[in-house]
Design an enzyme around this catalytic site. Structure first.
Site, mmCIF file in Angstrom:
data_model
loop_
_atom_site.group_PDB
_atom_site.id
_atom_site.type_symbol
_atom_site.label_atom_id
_atom_site.label_comp_id
_atom_site.label_asym_id
_atom_site.label_seq_id
_atom_site.Cartn_x
_atom_site.Cartn_y
_atom_site.Cartn_z
ATOM 1 C CE1 TYR A 92 6.281 11.643 49.742
ATOM 2 C CE2 TYR A 92 4.314 12.702 49.336
ATOM 3 C CZ TYR A 92 5.579 12.553 49.988
ATOM 4 O OH TYR A 92 5.946 13.446 50.937
ATOM 5 N NE ARG A 145 5.365 10.710 62.133
ATOM 6 C CZ ARG A 145 5.540 11.736 61.256
ATOM 7 N NH1 ARG A 145 5.994 12.766 61.560
ATOM 8 N NH2 ARG A 145 5.599 11.692 59.999
ATOM 9 C CE LYS A 163 8.608 11.985 52.615
ATOM 10 N NZ LYS A 163 7.685 13.080 52.828
ATOM 11 C CD GLU A 234 10.265 12.045 55.633
ATOM 12 O OE1 GLU A 234 11.064 12.821 55.073
ATOM 13 O OE2 GLU A 234 9.001 12.070 55.866
ATOM 14 C CG ASP A 235 7.729 9.703 58.232
ATOM 15 O OD1 ASP A 235 7.752 10.984 58.178
ATOM 16 O OD2 ASP A 235 6.954 8.948 57.768
ATOM 17 C CG ASP A 257 10.268 15.865 54.374
ATOM 18 O OD1 ASP A 257 9.869 16.955 53.885
ATOM 19 O OD2 ASP A 257 9.683 15.085 53.992
ATOM 20 C CG ASP A 258 8.308 14.081 59.167
ATOM 21 O OD1 ASP A 258 7.483 14.052 58.278
ATOM 22 O OD2 ASP A 258 9.436 13.358 59.381
ATOM 23 C CG ASN A 400 0.187 12.663 55.029
ATOM 24 O OD1 ASN A 400 -0.800 13.188 54.281
ATOM 25 N ND2 ASN A 400 1.334 13.522 54.983
ATOM 26 C CG ASN A 444 2.994 15.565 51.086
ATOM 27 O OD1 ASN A 444 4.151 15.403 50.678
ATOM 28 N ND2 ASN A 444 2.189 14.749 51.529
HETATM 29 O O1 OAA Z 1 5.160 11.351 53.496
HETATM 30 C C1 OAA Z 1 4.122 12.418 53.504
HETATM 31 O O2 OAA Z 1 3.227 12.347 52.697
HETATM 32 C C2 OAA Z 1 4.299 13.653 54.129
HETATM 33 C C3 OAA Z 1 5.324 13.518 55.450
HETATM 34 O O3 OAA Z 1 6.446 13.476 55.328
HETATM 35 C C4 OAA Z 1 4.501 12.828 56.546
HETATM 36 O O4 OAA Z 1 3.205 12.587 56.632
HETATM 37 O O5 OAA Z 1 5.473 12.133 57.441
HETATM 38 MG MG MG Z 2 7.355 12.385 56.863
#
Ligand code: OAA
Ligand code: MG
Length: 544
Positions: A92, A145, A163, A234-235, A257-258, A400, A444
Protein backbone atom coordinates in the site's frame (compact mmCIF):
# COMPACT_ATOMS: atom_id res chain seq x y z
CA UNK A 1 2.82 -31.12 -23.56
CA UNK A 2 -0.80 -30.36 -22.80
CA UNK A 3 -1.36 -28.20 -19.77
CA UNK A 4 -3.97 -29.25 -17.27
CA UNK A 5 -6.23 -26.28 -16.57
CA UNK A 6 -6.94 -27.39 -13.03
CA UNK A 7 -3.32 -28.07 -12.19
CA UNK A 8 -3.33 -27.13 -8.54
CA UNK A 9 0.30 -26.10 -8.22
CA UNK A 10 -0.32 -23.38 -10.82
CA UNK A 11 -3.58 -22.16 -9.34
CA UNK A 12 -2.92 -19.67 -6.53
CA UNK A 13 -6.42 -20.03 -5.06
CA UNK A 14 -5.90 -23.70 -4.23
CA UNK A 15 -2.14 -24.17 -4.27
CA UNK A 16 -0.55 -25.12 -0.96
CA UNK A 17 2.91 -25.91 -2.35
CA UNK A 18 4.87 -27.86 0.23
CA UNK A 19 1.78 -27.58 2.42
CA UNK A 20 0.04 -30.41 0.56
CA UNK A 21 0.07 -33.42 2.88
CA UNK A 22 0.86 -36.92 1.65
CA UNK A 23 -2.77 -37.88 1.26
CA UNK A 24 -3.46 -34.80 -0.87
CA UNK A 25 -0.34 -35.40 -2.93
CA UNK A 26 -1.58 -38.90 -3.65
CA UNK A 27 -5.12 -37.82 -4.46
CA UNK A 28 -4.18 -34.87 -6.65
CA UNK A 29 -1.44 -36.62 -8.60
CA UNK A 30 1.31 -34.49 -7.08
CA UNK A 31 3.65 -37.26 -6.01
CA UNK A 32 7.17 -36.44 -7.15
CA UNK A 33 6.23 -32.89 -8.04
CA UNK A 34 7.11 -31.44 -4.67
CA UNK A 35 10.12 -31.78 -2.38
CA UNK A 36 9.42 -34.50 0.19
CA UNK A 37 8.97 -32.43 3.31
CA UNK A 38 5.38 -31.52 4.16
CA UNK A 39 5.32 -28.07 5.73
CA UNK A 40 2.84 -26.19 7.86
CA UNK A 41 1.57 -22.81 6.77
CA UNK A 42 3.60 -21.28 9.59
CA UNK A 43 6.82 -22.92 8.34
CA UNK A 44 6.14 -21.67 4.83
CA UNK A 45 5.36 -18.25 6.18
CA UNK A 46 8.61 -18.13 8.18
CA UNK A 47 10.57 -18.82 5.01
CA UNK A 48 8.61 -16.24 3.01
CA UNK A 49 9.22 -13.66 5.73
CA UNK A 50 12.93 -14.32 5.66
CA UNK A 51 12.90 -13.97 1.85
CA UNK A 52 10.90 -10.74 2.18
CA UNK A 53 13.45 -9.23 4.55
CA UNK A 54 16.40 -10.21 2.38
CA UNK A 55 15.57 -7.71 -0.39
CA UNK A 56 17.31 -4.35 -0.56
CA UNK A 57 14.49 -2.19 -1.87
CA UNK A 58 10.81 -1.83 -1.13
CA UNK A 59 9.95 -2.19 -4.79
CA UNK A 60 11.62 -5.62 -4.79
CA UNK A 61 9.63 -6.53 -1.69
CA UNK A 62 6.46 -5.38 -3.46
CA UNK A 63 7.22 -7.56 -6.47
CA UNK A 64 8.09 -10.49 -4.24
CA UNK A 65 4.77 -10.24 -2.38
CA UNK A 66 2.71 -9.96 -5.55
CA UNK A 67 4.50 -12.92 -7.09
CA UNK A 68 3.88 -14.87 -3.90
CA UNK A 69 0.22 -14.04 -4.16
CA UNK A 70 0.27 -15.30 -7.73
CA UNK A 71 1.64 -18.65 -6.52
CA UNK A 72 -0.13 -19.26 -3.23
CA UNK A 73 -2.89 -16.93 -2.15
CA UNK A 74 -3.42 -18.53 1.26
CA UNK A 75 0.24 -18.18 2.15
CA UNK A 76 0.31 -14.59 0.90
CA UNK A 77 -2.68 -13.56 3.03
CA UNK A 78 -1.44 -15.51 6.05
CA UNK A 79 1.92 -13.77 5.82
CA UNK A 80 0.35 -10.37 5.22
CA UNK A 81 -2.24 -10.69 8.00
CA UNK A 82 0.43 -11.65 10.52
CA UNK A 83 2.85 -8.91 9.46
CA UNK A 84 0.56 -6.06 8.59
CA UNK A 85 2.56 -3.23 10.07
CA UNK A 86 5.68 -4.39 8.28
CA UNK A 87 4.01 -5.07 4.95
CA UNK A 88 1.35 -2.37 4.73
CA UNK A 89 3.87 0.26 3.55
CA UNK A 90 4.84 -2.17 0.77
CA UNK A 91 1.54 -3.39 -0.64
CA UNK A 92 0.00 0.00 0.00
CA UNK A 93 1.18 3.59 0.33
CA UNK A 94 3.99 4.61 -0.16
CA UNK A 95 5.55 1.70 -2.14
CA UNK A 96 2.44 1.01 -4.22
CA UNK A 97 2.88 4.54 -5.62
CA UNK A 98 6.34 3.68 -6.94
CA UNK A 99 5.03 0.34 -8.22
CA UNK A 100 2.36 2.19 -10.20
CA UNK A 101 4.86 4.63 -11.67
CA UNK A 102 6.96 1.67 -12.83
CA UNK A 103 4.04 -0.61 -13.65
CA UNK A 104 5.01 -1.08 -17.30
CA UNK A 105 8.66 -1.80 -16.51
CA UNK A 106 7.96 -4.21 -13.70
CA UNK A 107 4.97 -6.01 -15.21
CA UNK A 108 5.07 -9.78 -14.73
CA UNK A 109 1.52 -11.08 -14.92
CA UNK A 110 -1.95 -9.66 -15.26
CA UNK A 111 -4.32 -9.07 -12.37
CA UNK A 112 -7.86 -7.74 -12.58
CA UNK A 113 -9.69 -6.50 -15.68
CA UNK A 114 -9.20 -3.65 -18.15
CA UNK A 115 -11.93 -1.94 -20.14
CA UNK A 116 -11.01 0.62 -22.78
CA UNK A 117 -13.01 2.92 -25.06
CA UNK A 118 -12.74 0.50 -27.92
CA UNK A 119 -14.51 -2.11 -25.77
CA UNK A 120 -17.65 0.02 -25.74
CA UNK A 121 -20.62 -2.22 -26.43
CA UNK A 122 -18.78 -5.37 -25.32
CA UNK A 123 -18.14 -4.83 -21.64
CA UNK A 124 -20.85 -7.15 -20.35
CA UNK A 125 -19.64 -9.96 -22.59
CA UNK A 126 -16.03 -9.38 -21.53
CA UNK A 127 -17.00 -9.74 -17.89
CA UNK A 128 -17.87 -13.35 -18.57
CA UNK A 129 -14.15 -13.88 -19.12
CA UNK A 130 -13.48 -13.24 -15.44
CA UNK A 131 -12.63 -16.70 -14.14
CA UNK A 132 -14.07 -16.53 -10.61
CA UNK A 133 -17.58 -17.74 -9.84
CA UNK A 134 -18.77 -14.60 -8.17
CA UNK A 135 -17.59 -11.12 -7.27
CA UNK A 136 -18.50 -9.33 -4.04
CA UNK A 137 -16.41 -6.21 -4.49
CA UNK A 138 -14.84 -4.18 -7.28
CA UNK A 139 -12.35 -1.35 -6.87
CA UNK A 140 -12.25 0.70 -10.05
CA UNK A 141 -9.95 3.51 -11.11
CA UNK A 142 -9.29 5.27 -14.39
CA UNK A 143 -5.74 6.04 -13.27
CA UNK A 144 -6.32 9.77 -13.66
CA UNK A 145 -5.21 10.80 -10.15
CA UNK A 146 -3.15 8.08 -8.54
CA UNK A 147 -2.44 9.07 -4.92
CA UNK A 148 -0.83 12.51 -5.22
CA UNK A 149 1.15 11.35 -8.26
CA UNK A 150 -1.19 12.54 -10.99
CA UNK A 151 -2.35 10.86 -14.19
CA UNK A 152 -0.67 7.46 -14.48
CA UNK A 153 -3.17 5.93 -16.92
CA UNK A 154 -3.31 2.15 -16.87
CA UNK A 155 -0.29 2.06 -14.56
CA UNK A 156 -2.77 2.89 -11.82
CA UNK A 157 -3.83 -0.78 -11.64
CA UNK A 158 -1.59 -1.19 -8.58
CA UNK A 159 -4.06 0.86 -6.55
CA UNK A 160 -7.21 -1.27 -7.02
CA UNK A 161 -5.01 -4.35 -6.52
CA UNK A 162 -3.55 -2.99 -3.26
CA UNK A 163 -6.88 -1.74 -1.92
CA UNK A 164 -8.45 -5.15 -2.49
CA UNK A 165 -5.58 -6.89 -0.72
CA UNK A 166 -6.50 -4.74 2.24
CA UNK A 167 -10.14 -5.63 1.89
CA UNK A 168 -9.09 -9.25 2.26
CA UNK A 169 -6.51 -8.90 5.02
CA UNK A 170 -8.27 -6.09 6.86
CA UNK A 171 -11.93 -7.04 6.63
CA UNK A 172 -12.09 -10.62 5.42
CA UNK A 173 -13.50 -10.41 1.91
CA UNK A 174 -12.78 -13.66 0.10
CA UNK A 175 -9.78 -13.09 -2.20
CA UNK A 176 -11.23 -14.90 -5.18
CA UNK A 177 -14.36 -12.75 -4.97
CA UNK A 178 -12.58 -9.41 -5.39
CA UNK A 179 -12.04 -7.70 -8.74
CA UNK A 180 -9.63 -4.85 -9.46
CA UNK A 181 -10.58 -2.83 -12.55
CA UNK A 182 -9.02 -0.15 -14.70
CA UNK A 183 -11.18 1.83 -17.06
CA UNK A 184 -8.63 2.82 -19.65
CA UNK A 185 -9.68 6.24 -20.86
CA UNK A 186 -6.17 7.10 -22.07
CA UNK A 187 -3.60 9.26 -20.31
CA UNK A 188 -2.51 12.84 -20.65
CA UNK A 189 0.93 12.06 -19.29
CA UNK A 190 3.36 12.39 -22.18
CA UNK A 191 6.02 10.33 -20.47
CA UNK A 192 3.80 7.27 -20.49
CA UNK A 193 2.48 7.83 -24.01
CA UNK A 194 6.11 7.73 -25.12
CA UNK A 195 7.24 4.91 -22.83
CA UNK A 196 7.82 1.73 -24.82
CA UNK A 197 6.81 -0.39 -21.85
CA UNK A 198 3.53 1.46 -21.20
CA UNK A 199 0.71 -1.09 -21.35
CA UNK A 200 -2.37 1.08 -21.75
CA UNK A 201 -4.11 2.58 -24.76
CA UNK A 202 -1.75 5.09 -26.28
CA UNK A 203 -3.90 8.17 -26.63
CA UNK A 204 -4.82 11.26 -24.65
CA UNK A 205 -7.80 11.00 -22.32
CA UNK A 206 -11.09 10.67 -24.14
CA UNK A 207 -13.60 13.54 -23.98
CA UNK A 208 -16.45 13.52 -21.44
CA UNK A 209 -18.90 12.62 -24.20
CA UNK A 210 -17.13 9.25 -24.45
CA UNK A 211 -15.92 8.92 -20.87
CA UNK A 212 -19.25 9.02 -19.05
CA UNK A 213 -21.00 6.51 -21.36
CA UNK A 214 -18.01 4.16 -20.95
CA UNK A 215 -18.20 4.26 -17.15
CA UNK A 216 -21.97 3.94 -17.33
CA UNK A 217 -21.73 0.84 -19.47
CA UNK A 218 -19.15 -0.66 -17.14
CA UNK A 219 -21.35 -0.12 -14.06
CA UNK A 220 -24.50 -1.39 -15.76
CA UNK A 221 -22.60 -4.51 -16.86
CA UNK A 222 -21.12 -5.11 -13.41
CA UNK A 223 -24.47 -4.85 -11.64
CA UNK A 224 -26.09 -6.98 -14.29
CA UNK A 225 -23.56 -9.76 -13.83
CA UNK A 226 -23.12 -9.41 -10.06
CA UNK A 227 -26.28 -7.71 -8.71
CA UNK A 228 -25.04 -7.58 -5.10
CA UNK A 229 -21.58 -6.25 -5.85
CA UNK A 230 -20.24 -3.13 -4.15
CA UNK A 231 -18.15 -0.80 -6.28
CA UNK A 232 -15.50 1.47 -4.82
CA UNK A 233 -14.42 4.37 -7.02
CA UNK A 234 -10.76 5.12 -6.48
CA UNK A 235 -8.25 7.76 -7.53
CA UNK A 236 -10.38 9.43 -10.16
CA UNK A 237 -9.56 13.05 -10.99
CA UNK A 238 -11.63 15.89 -9.53
CA UNK A 239 -13.27 16.76 -12.82
CA UNK A 240 -15.05 13.39 -12.85
CA UNK A 241 -15.17 11.92 -9.36
CA UNK A 242 -17.87 14.15 -7.88
CA UNK A 243 -20.08 13.83 -10.95
CA UNK A 244 -19.79 10.04 -10.90
CA UNK A 245 -20.57 9.83 -7.19
CA UNK A 246 -23.60 12.14 -7.51
CA UNK A 247 -24.85 10.17 -10.47
CA UNK A 248 -24.52 6.69 -9.00
CA UNK A 249 -24.62 6.86 -5.21
CA UNK A 250 -28.41 6.57 -5.16
CA UNK A 251 -28.58 4.22 -8.09
CA UNK A 252 -26.12 1.49 -7.20
CA UNK A 253 -24.27 0.21 -4.15
CA UNK A 254 -21.09 2.25 -4.45
CA UNK A 255 -18.93 4.87 -2.79
CA UNK A 256 -15.86 6.94 -3.52
CA UNK A 257 -12.97 6.12 -1.21
CA UNK A 258 -11.12 9.40 -1.73
CA UNK A 259 -14.15 11.54 -0.96
CA UNK A 260 -16.06 9.42 1.55
CA UNK A 261 -13.42 7.03 2.90
CA UNK A 262 -10.89 9.82 3.45
CA UNK A 263 -13.69 12.03 4.79
CA UNK A 264 -14.60 9.39 7.32
CA UNK A 265 -11.08 8.59 8.49
CA UNK A 266 -10.17 12.24 8.95
CA UNK A 267 -13.44 12.93 10.73
CA UNK A 268 -12.44 10.12 13.08
CA UNK A 269 -8.97 11.61 13.65
CA UNK A 270 -10.50 15.03 14.09
CA UNK A 271 -12.98 13.76 16.69
CA UNK A 272 -10.03 12.44 18.69
CA UNK A 273 -7.92 15.55 18.10
CA UNK A 274 -10.82 17.61 19.49
CA UNK A 275 -10.93 15.27 22.50
CA UNK A 276 -7.20 15.77 22.89
CA UNK A 277 -7.12 19.57 22.73
CA UNK A 278 -10.32 19.76 24.78
CA UNK A 279 -11.78 22.63 22.84
CA UNK A 280 -15.37 22.40 21.58
CA UNK A 281 -15.90 22.09 17.86
CA UNK A 282 -17.33 25.58 17.45
CA UNK A 283 -14.04 27.09 18.63
CA UNK A 284 -12.05 25.41 15.86
CA UNK A 285 -10.76 27.25 12.81
CA UNK A 286 -9.75 24.86 10.05
CA UNK A 287 -7.55 25.76 7.13
CA UNK A 288 -7.56 23.26 4.27
CA UNK A 289 -4.86 23.18 1.63
CA UNK A 290 -6.36 21.46 -1.43
CA UNK A 291 -10.00 21.54 -2.46
CA UNK A 292 -10.13 18.30 -4.42
CA UNK A 293 -11.97 15.05 -3.71
CA UNK A 294 -10.31 14.48 -0.33
CA UNK A 295 -10.43 18.08 0.93
CA UNK A 296 -14.13 18.48 0.16
CA UNK A 297 -14.92 14.96 1.43
CA UNK A 298 -13.21 15.69 4.74
CA UNK A 299 -14.90 19.05 5.23
CA UNK A 300 -18.31 17.55 4.43
CA UNK A 301 -17.74 14.89 7.08
CA UNK A 302 -16.47 17.33 9.71
CA UNK A 303 -19.61 19.42 9.09
CA UNK A 304 -21.54 16.62 10.78
CA UNK A 305 -19.88 17.52 14.11
CA UNK A 306 -21.25 21.04 13.85
CA UNK A 307 -24.66 19.66 13.03
CA UNK A 308 -24.57 17.52 16.18
CA UNK A 309 -23.58 20.57 18.20
CA UNK A 310 -26.72 22.29 16.94
CA UNK A 311 -24.84 24.68 14.66
CA UNK A 312 -26.41 25.48 11.29
CA UNK A 313 -24.62 24.67 8.05
CA UNK A 314 -24.32 28.33 7.24
CA UNK A 315 -22.71 29.12 10.56
CA UNK A 316 -20.51 26.01 10.42
CA UNK A 317 -19.04 26.97 7.04
CA UNK A 318 -17.51 30.02 8.69
CA UNK A 319 -15.10 27.68 10.49
CA UNK A 320 -13.56 26.48 7.21
CA UNK A 321 -11.02 28.24 5.02
CA UNK A 322 -10.00 26.53 1.79
CA UNK A 323 -6.78 27.38 0.02
CA UNK A 324 -5.96 26.28 -3.52
CA UNK A 325 -3.23 27.21 -5.97
CA UNK A 326 -4.65 30.75 -6.21
CA UNK A 327 -4.89 31.36 -2.47
CA UNK A 328 -7.94 31.62 -0.23
CA UNK A 329 -11.07 30.50 -2.04
CA UNK A 330 -13.54 33.37 -1.91
CA UNK A 331 -16.63 34.26 -3.87
CA UNK A 332 -15.03 37.55 -4.78
CA UNK A 333 -11.65 36.58 -6.14
CA UNK A 334 -12.90 36.67 -9.69
CA UNK A 335 -12.56 33.14 -11.03
CA UNK A 336 -15.15 30.53 -11.89
CA UNK A 337 -15.41 28.08 -8.96
CA UNK A 338 -16.51 24.46 -9.22
CA UNK A 339 -19.70 23.72 -7.32
CA UNK A 340 -17.69 21.87 -4.65
CA UNK A 341 -15.43 24.86 -4.08
CA UNK A 342 -18.41 27.23 -4.05
CA UNK A 343 -19.86 25.53 -0.98
CA UNK A 344 -16.83 26.50 1.07
CA UNK A 345 -15.90 29.78 -0.64
CA UNK A 346 -15.72 32.61 1.86
CA UNK A 347 -18.14 35.46 1.24
CA UNK A 348 -16.79 37.67 4.00
CA UNK A 349 -13.42 38.66 2.55
CA UNK A 350 -12.99 42.04 0.93
CA UNK A 351 -9.27 41.43 0.51
CA UNK A 352 -7.38 38.64 -1.21
CA UNK A 353 -5.07 36.25 0.61
CA UNK A 354 -2.78 34.81 -2.02
CA UNK A 355 -0.86 32.15 -0.13
CA UNK A 356 -1.24 29.60 2.63
CA UNK A 357 1.11 31.66 4.83
CA UNK A 358 -1.06 34.75 4.44
CA UNK A 359 -4.15 32.71 5.29
CA UNK A 360 -2.53 31.19 8.37
CA UNK A 361 -1.45 34.67 9.56
CA UNK A 362 -4.94 36.01 9.04
CA UNK A 363 -7.01 33.11 10.38
CA UNK A 364 -4.81 31.79 13.21
CA UNK A 365 -6.14 28.28 12.64
CA UNK A 366 -6.46 25.59 15.29
CA UNK A 367 -6.14 22.94 12.57
CA UNK A 368 -4.32 22.83 9.24
CA UNK A 369 -5.28 20.02 6.90
CA UNK A 370 -3.19 19.24 3.84
CA UNK A 371 -4.77 17.31 0.98
CA UNK A 372 -3.05 19.15 -1.81
CA UNK A 373 -0.78 16.48 -3.25
CA UNK A 374 2.08 18.98 -2.94
CA UNK A 375 4.99 17.70 -0.87
CA UNK A 376 6.57 20.18 1.54
CA UNK A 377 3.85 22.83 1.26
CA UNK A 378 3.62 23.19 5.05
CA UNK A 379 6.84 25.13 5.47
CA UNK A 380 8.60 25.87 8.72
CA UNK A 381 7.37 29.46 8.57
CA UNK A 382 3.75 28.36 8.16
CA UNK A 383 3.79 25.82 10.97
CA UNK A 384 5.70 28.11 13.34
CA UNK A 385 3.28 30.91 12.61
CA UNK A 386 0.38 28.62 13.40
CA UNK A 387 2.00 27.31 16.58
CA UNK A 388 2.38 30.87 17.93
CA UNK A 389 -1.34 31.17 18.45
CA UNK A 390 -2.51 27.74 19.60
CA UNK A 391 -1.43 25.54 22.42
CA UNK A 392 -1.94 22.23 20.62
CA UNK A 393 -2.00 22.79 16.86
CA UNK A 394 -3.68 20.06 14.81
CA UNK A 395 -1.42 19.37 11.83
CA UNK A 396 -2.67 16.85 9.28
CA UNK A 397 -0.27 16.37 6.35
CA UNK A 398 -2.34 13.86 4.46
CA UNK A 399 -1.17 13.71 0.86
CA UNK A 400 0.22 10.42 -0.44
CA UNK A 401 2.70 8.90 -0.93
CA UNK A 402 5.27 10.02 1.65
CA UNK A 403 7.10 12.33 -0.75
CA UNK A 404 3.86 14.26 -1.26
CA UNK A 405 3.16 14.77 2.45
CA UNK A 406 2.79 18.50 3.19
CA UNK A 407 5.44 18.11 5.92
CA UNK A 408 7.09 15.22 7.70
CA UNK A 409 6.22 14.07 11.20
CA UNK A 410 9.62 15.14 12.46
CA UNK A 411 9.21 18.64 11.04
CA UNK A 412 5.75 19.00 12.58
CA UNK A 413 6.96 18.01 16.05
CA UNK A 414 10.09 20.16 15.82
CA UNK A 415 8.38 23.25 14.47
CA UNK A 416 5.66 23.13 17.13
CA UNK A 417 8.09 22.23 19.91
CA UNK A 418 6.40 18.87 20.36
CA UNK A 419 2.97 20.40 20.92
CA UNK A 420 1.11 19.35 17.77
CA UNK A 421 -1.37 16.56 17.14
CA UNK A 422 -0.02 15.11 13.93
CA UNK A 423 -1.39 12.73 11.34
CA UNK A 424 -0.21 11.86 7.84
CA UNK A 425 -1.68 9.81 5.01
CA UNK A 426 1.40 7.60 4.56
CA UNK A 427 3.26 6.12 7.50
CA UNK A 428 6.03 7.93 9.36
CA UNK A 429 8.25 6.28 11.96
CA UNK A 430 8.06 7.41 15.60
CA UNK A 431 10.00 10.61 16.24
CA UNK A 432 12.35 11.28 19.17
CA UNK A 433 12.22 14.89 20.19
CA UNK A 434 13.64 16.40 23.37
CA UNK A 435 13.78 13.01 25.05
CA UNK A 436 10.18 12.13 24.21
CA UNK A 437 8.90 9.64 21.66
CA UNK A 438 6.06 10.82 19.44
CA UNK A 439 4.06 8.26 17.47
CA UNK A 440 2.50 9.89 14.40
CA UNK A 441 -1.03 8.85 13.47
CA UNK A 442 -1.75 7.51 10.00
CA UNK A 443 -4.94 9.19 8.80
CA UNK A 444 -5.47 6.89 5.88
CA UNK A 445 -8.76 5.60 4.52
CA UNK A 446 -7.41 2.05 5.03
CA UNK A 447 -8.96 2.17 8.52
CA UNK A 448 -12.41 2.75 7.06
CA UNK A 449 -13.01 1.23 3.65
CA UNK A 450 -12.52 -2.44 4.55
CA UNK A 451 -15.14 -2.38 7.33
CA UNK A 452 -17.48 -0.06 5.49
CA UNK A 453 -17.37 -2.21 2.36
CA UNK A 454 -17.84 -5.39 4.36
CA UNK A 455 -20.87 -3.90 6.11
CA UNK A 456 -22.49 -2.86 2.86
CA UNK A 457 -21.81 -6.22 1.28
CA UNK A 458 -22.92 -8.41 4.20
CA UNK A 459 -26.25 -6.64 4.84
CA UNK A 460 -26.84 -6.19 1.10
CA UNK A 461 -27.23 -2.47 1.54
CA UNK A 462 -29.10 -0.58 -1.14
CA UNK A 463 -26.70 2.33 -0.94
CA UNK A 464 -23.89 3.74 1.16
CA UNK A 465 -25.33 6.70 3.08
CA UNK A 466 -23.69 9.64 4.85
CA UNK A 467 -24.93 8.27 8.17
CA UNK A 468 -23.12 4.98 7.50
CA UNK A 469 -19.92 6.87 6.75
CA UNK A 470 -20.18 8.94 9.92
CA UNK A 471 -20.92 5.81 11.96
CA UNK A 472 -17.73 4.25 10.60
CA UNK A 473 -15.74 7.33 11.67
CA UNK A 474 -17.15 7.32 15.19
CA UNK A 475 -16.59 3.62 15.63
CA UNK A 476 -12.96 4.02 14.62
CA UNK A 477 -12.53 6.98 16.98
CA UNK A 478 -13.88 4.93 19.88
CA UNK A 479 -10.91 2.57 19.65
CA UNK A 480 -8.67 5.19 21.25
CA UNK A 481 -9.04 5.60 25.03
CA UNK A 482 -9.28 8.99 26.75
CA UNK A 483 -5.89 8.50 28.38
CA UNK A 484 -4.29 7.77 24.99
CA UNK A 485 -6.01 10.68 23.30
CA UNK A 486 -4.51 13.04 25.85
CA UNK A 487 -1.04 11.92 24.82
CA UNK A 488 -1.80 12.89 21.23
CA UNK A 489 -2.68 9.42 19.90
CA UNK A 490 -5.69 9.72 17.61
CA UNK A 491 -5.71 6.44 15.66
CA UNK A 492 -5.54 2.87 16.99
CA UNK A 493 -2.67 0.55 16.05
CA UNK A 494 -2.82 -0.98 12.61
CA UNK A 495 -2.25 -4.46 14.00
CA UNK A 496 -5.85 -4.37 15.20
CA UNK A 497 -7.28 -3.78 11.73
CA UNK A 498 -9.37 -6.99 11.67
CA UNK A 499 -10.98 -6.15 14.98
CA UNK A 500 -11.51 -2.55 13.90
CA UNK A 501 -13.03 -3.52 10.55
CA UNK A 502 -15.28 -6.06 12.24
CA UNK A 503 -16.59 -3.53 14.72
CA UNK A 504 -17.03 -0.90 12.01
CA UNK A 505 -18.96 -3.46 9.94
CA UNK A 506 -21.25 -4.32 12.86
CA UNK A 507 -22.00 -0.68 13.69
CA UNK A 508 -22.50 0.31 10.06
CA UNK A 509 -24.87 -2.62 9.52
CA UNK A 510 -26.88 -1.56 12.59
CA UNK A 511 -27.10 1.90 11.05
CA UNK A 512 -28.14 0.43 7.71
CA UNK A 513 -31.03 -1.44 9.39
CA UNK A 514 -32.01 1.71 11.25
CA UNK A 515 -32.17 3.62 8.00
CA UNK A 516 -33.99 0.89 6.10
CA UNK A 517 -31.01 0.43 3.78
CA UNK A 518 -30.24 -3.23 4.55
CA UNK A 519 -31.99 -5.70 2.29
CA UNK A 520 -30.94 -8.90 4.02
CA UNK A 521 -33.51 -10.04 6.61
CA UNK A 522 -32.19 -8.91 10.00
CA UNK A 523 -30.09 -11.67 11.58
CA UNK A 524 -30.37 -12.61 15.26
CA UNK A 525 -26.81 -11.42 15.88
CA UNK A 526 -25.10 -9.05 13.49
CA UNK A 527 -21.64 -9.73 14.85
CA UNK A 528 -22.03 -13.49 14.39
CA UNK A 529 -23.17 -12.91 10.82
CA UNK A 530 -20.23 -10.62 10.05
CA UNK A 531 -17.72 -13.06 11.55
CA UNK A 532 -19.22 -15.98 9.66
CA UNK A 533 -18.55 -14.15 6.42
CA UNK A 534 -14.90 -13.33 7.07
CA UNK A 535 -12.18 -15.15 5.22
CA UNK A 536 -9.38 -16.49 7.39
CA UNK A 537 -6.26 -17.60 5.52
CA UNK A 538 -5.54 -21.20 6.44
CA UNK A 539 -5.39 -24.51 4.61
CA UNK A 540 -8.34 -25.97 6.50
CA UNK A 541 -10.57 -23.56 4.58
CA UNK A 542 -9.40 -24.74 1.18
CA UNK A 543 -11.15 -27.38 -0.85
CA UNK A 544 -8.45 -29.99 -1.24
O1 OAA B 1 -4.28 5.05 -1.13
C1 OAA B 1 -4.07 5.71 -0.09
O2 OAA B 1 -3.10 5.56 0.63
C2 OAA B 1 -5.08 6.73 0.32
C3 OAA B 1 -5.82 7.21 -0.85
O3 OAA B 1 -6.88 6.73 -1.18
C4 OAA B 1 -5.17 8.19 -1.72
O4 OAA B 1 -4.16 8.81 -1.34
O5 OAA B 1 -5.67 8.37 -2.84
MG1 MG C 1 -7.19 6.97 -3.24
Amino acid sequence: MQSKPSFVLRNPSVNKGTGFNNEEREKLGLKGLLPPKVETLQEQSDRALSQFTSFNTNLERYIFLNCLRDRNETLFYYLLSNNLELMMPIIYTPTVGEACQKFGNEFRFAQGMYFASRDKGNIRAMMDNWPADGVDIIVVSDGSRILGLGDLGTNGMGIPVGKLQLYVAGAGFHPTRTLPVIIDSGTNTKKYLEDKYYLGERHPRIPDSEYYPLVDEFLAAAYNKWPKVIVQFEDISNDHCFTLLDEYRNKYLCFNDDIQGTGSVILSGFINAVRSVQKPIKEHRMVFLGAGSAGIGVADCIMSLFDEAGISKEEARKSFWFVDSKGLITTTRGDELTSQKKQYAREDYTYQLKSLLEVVRDVKPTAIIGLSGIGGSFTQEIIEEMAKHVEKPIVFALSNPTTNAECTAEQAYQWTDGRCIFASGSPFKPVEYKGKTFVPGQGNNMYIFPGLGLAASVCEAKHVTDAMIITAAKTLASFVEDSEVLTGKIYPGLQHIREISTRIAVKVIEKAYEEGMAQLPRPACIETLVKSRQYIPNYENSNN
